[in-house]
Design a protein around this motif. Structure first.
Motif, PDB file in Angstrom:
ATOM      1  N   LYS A  95       0.997  -1.067   0.359  1.00 48.36           N
ATOM      2  CA  LYS A  95       0.188   0.043  -0.206  1.00 48.36           C
ATOM      3  C   LYS A  95       0.832   1.297   0.107  1.00 48.36           C
ATOM      4  CE  LYS A  95      -0.883   0.298   5.389  1.00 48.36           C
ATOM      5  NZ  LYS A  95      -1.660   0.369   6.059  1.00 48.36           N
ATOM      6  N   GLU A  96       2.251   1.264   0.406  1.00 49.93           N
ATOM      7  CA  GLU A  96       3.021   2.568   0.671  1.00 49.93           C
ATOM      8  C   GLU A  96       3.299   2.476  -0.837  1.00 49.93           C
ATOM      9  OE1 GLU A  96       3.317   0.272   4.693  1.00 49.93           O
ATOM     10  OE2 GLU A  96       3.120  -0.277   2.993  1.00 49.93           O
ATOM     11  N   LEU A  97       4.247   1.974  -1.576  1.00 49.33           N
ATOM     12  CA  LEU A  97       3.808   1.868  -2.864  1.00 49.33           C
ATOM     13  C   LEU A  97       3.089   2.498  -3.963  1.00 49.33           C
ATOM     14  CD1 LEU A  97       7.593   1.791  -4.648  1.00 49.33           C
ATOM     15  CD2 LEU A  97       6.391   0.335  -2.479  1.00 49.33           C
ATOM     16  N   GLN A  98       2.015   2.289  -3.163  1.00 49.34           N
ATOM     17  CA  GLN A  98       0.331   2.727  -4.220  1.00 49.34           C
ATOM     18  C   GLN A  98       0.022   3.710  -3.734  1.00 49.34           C
ATOM     19  OE1 GLN A  98      -2.302  -0.699  -2.578  1.00 49.34           O
ATOM     20  NE2 GLN A  98      -1.123  -1.736  -4.027  1.00 49.34           N
ATOM     21  N   ASN A  99       0.750   4.234  -2.705  1.00 50.95           N
ATOM     22  CA  ASN A  99       0.375   5.711  -2.259  1.00 50.95           C
ATOM     23  C   ASN A  99       1.599   6.701  -3.306  1.00 50.95           C
ATOM     24  OD1 ASN A  99      -1.569   4.730   0.216  1.00 50.95           O
ATOM     25  ND2 ASN A  99       0.036   4.437   1.218  1.00 50.95           N
ATOM     26  N   LEU A 100       3.027   5.980  -2.827  1.00 52.55           N
ATOM     27  CA  LEU A 100       3.570   7.077  -3.805  1.00 52.55           C
ATOM     28  C   LEU A 100       2.987   6.881  -5.414  1.00 52.55           C
ATOM     29  CD1 LEU A 100       5.569   8.327  -4.556  1.00 52.55           C
ATOM     30  CD2 LEU A 100       7.535   6.327  -4.472  1.00 52.55           C
ATOM     31  N   ILE A 101       3.040   5.442  -5.610  1.00 53.33           N
ATOM     32  CA  ILE A 101       2.222   6.445  -7.409  1.00 53.33           C
ATOM     33  C   ILE A 101       1.098   7.308  -7.485  1.00 53.33           C
ATOM     34  CG2 ILE A 101       1.467   4.827  -9.306  1.00 53.33           C
ATOM     35  CD1 ILE A 101       4.089   4.400  -8.912  1.00 53.33           C
ATOM     36  N   ARG A 102       0.279   6.938  -6.305  1.00 50.34           N
ATOM     37  CA  ARG A 102      -0.610   7.954  -6.471  1.00 50.34           C
ATOM     38  C   ARG A 102      -0.689   9.406  -6.402  1.00 50.34           C
ATOM     39  NH1 ARG A 102      -3.703   5.039  -3.202  1.00 50.34           N
ATOM     40  NH2 ARG A 102      -3.154   6.376  -1.389  1.00 50.34           N
ATOM     41  N   ILE A 103       0.250   9.635  -6.015  1.00 50.44           N
ATOM     42  CA  ILE A 103       0.808  10.894  -5.706  1.00 50.44           C
ATOM     43  C   ILE A 103       1.591  11.035  -6.505  1.00 50.44           C
ATOM     44  CG2 ILE A 103       2.470  12.819  -3.949  1.00 50.44           C
ATOM     45  CD1 ILE A 103       1.973  10.805  -2.159  1.00 50.44           C
ATOM     46  N   MET A 104       2.122  10.765  -7.406  1.00 52.85           N
ATOM     47  CA  MET A 104       2.998  10.413  -8.604  1.00 52.85           C
ATOM     48  C   MET A 104       1.528  11.045 -10.047  1.00 52.85           C
ATOM     49  SD  MET A 104       6.012   8.553  -8.422  1.00 52.85           S
ATOM     50  CE  MET A 104       6.935   8.828 -10.272  1.00 52.85           C
ATOM     51  N   ILE A 105       1.037  10.177  -9.970  1.00 56.26           N
ATOM     52  CA  ILE A 105       0.312  10.091 -10.321  1.00 56.26           C
ATOM     53  C   ILE A 105      -1.133  11.156 -10.250  1.00 56.26           C
ATOM     54  CG2 ILE A 105      -2.158   9.381 -11.362  1.00 56.26           C
ATOM     55  CD1 ILE A 105      -1.127   6.513 -11.240  1.00 56.26           C
ATOM     56  N   GLU A 106      -1.109  11.976  -9.896  1.00 57.55           N
ATOM     57  CA  GLU A 106      -1.819  13.375  -9.557  1.00 57.55           C
ATOM     58  C   GLU A 106      -1.181  14.616  -9.681  1.00 57.55           C
ATOM     59  OE1 GLU A 106      -5.140  15.296  -8.493  1.00 57.55           O
ATOM     60  OE2 GLU A 106      -5.186  12.716  -7.947  1.00 57.55           O
ATOM     61  N   CYS A 107       0.116  14.170  -9.410  1.00 61.34           N
ATOM     62  CA  CYS A 107       1.057  15.592  -9.276  1.00 61.34           C
ATOM     63  C   CYS A 107       0.949  15.377 -11.139  1.00 61.34           C
ATOM     64  CB  CYS A 107       2.273  15.462  -9.521  1.00 61.34           C
ATOM     65  SG  CYS A 107       2.391  15.106  -7.597  1.00 61.34           S
ATOM     66  N   GLU A 108       0.885  14.349 -11.992  1.00 60.01           N
ATOM     67  CA  GLU A 108       0.986  14.440 -13.550  1.00 60.01           C
ATOM     68  C   GLU A 108      -0.463  14.948 -14.039  1.00 60.01           C
ATOM     69  OE1 GLU A 108       3.523  14.310 -15.096  1.00 60.01           O
ATOM     70  OE2 GLU A 108       5.052  13.652 -13.737  1.00 60.01           O
TER      71      GLU A 108
END
Length: 234
Positions: free
Chosen positions: A117-130
């Motif tokens: 879930k922690e990596l999923q959190n990071l990907i979610r942040i990155m996707i939102e930024c993009e």
């Protein structure tokens, strides 16, 4: 220079001045093949535990997430352009800093299966930024995307981050791509970019981004900034 370093390009040499008056001779170079694992260790040790997005994702708090992060990093580093900072001696000794960029045309984070879930959190942040900046990126085709600048805690304040930022400008001009950009998530990286006359393309308050991503950012700067430098050849 030793055989291990003969094919490794040196981008710059500079001096770092400590508060006690001592001077360190430093250089920015490509990492030799013998240092690849140490680069991975360095990023996993310092970037994951101290970079604002990584901390908010909570990767450092879960051993399984750290293992997964290292596995992914081991693969993506093969396609990233990485440079390191070390003392300007014959051998590449202790790694004092790492900077990584990726040449991108289209960003996609859905191709890698994520388990923790922690990596999923990071990907979610990155996707939102993009998603936030996608309309602003239409004018830029192939470009460099920053994947992190990390400096060893004992060697901060010596101008290493600023030198990394300067090298990214050199890379853009040499490779003739439109620009280099990066999310600057700390006061230090923002100051380094401002010092090299990078522009701010977009910025957002940490509280707003945190609400969009479902995370809390710890000790963030006033805003997160997507900063960029254009190629002088464009």
């Amino acid at each position: 220079m030793s055989p291990n370093n003969q094919s490794c390009r040196v981008w710059s040499r500079f001096e770092g001045h400590r508060k006690n008056g001592s001077v360190l001779k430093l250089r920015i170079q490509e990492p030799p093949s013998t240092a690849q694992e140490r680069v991975l260790d360095f990023v996993a040790k310092y970037f994951v535990t101290e970079e604002t997005f990584q901390k908010a994702a909570g990767i450092y708090s879960n051993p399984d997430a750290i293992v997964e992060y290292r596995e992914i990093l081991h693969e993506v580093l093969k396609s990233w352009v990485v440079v390191i900072c070390c003392e300007d001696t014959e051998e590449v000794g202790e790694i004092l800093g790492v900077s990584a960029i990726e040449m991108v045309e289209d960003k996609s984070f859905g191709e890698i299966p994520i388990q923790t879930k922690e990596l999923q959190n990071l990907i979610r942040i990155m996707i939102e930024c993009e998603k936030l900046v996608k309309p602003l990126m239409k004018g830029f085709a192939v470009h460099h995307d920053g994947r992190g600048i990390t400096v060893h805690p004992d060697y901060r304040g010596l101008g290493i981050a600023s030198e990394f930022v300067k090298i990214r400008r050199l890379m853009v001009n040499e490779q003739n791509v439109s620009m280099s950009c990066a999310w600057m998530t700390s006061y230090g990286s923002q100051r380094a970019a401002e010092k090299d006359n990078w522009e701010t393309l977009f910025e957002i308050a940490p509280e707003e981004l945190g609400q969009k991503c479902g995370v809390v950012f710890k000790d963030p700067p006033l805003t997160f900034k997507l900063m960029f430098v254009r190629s002088s050849k464009q």
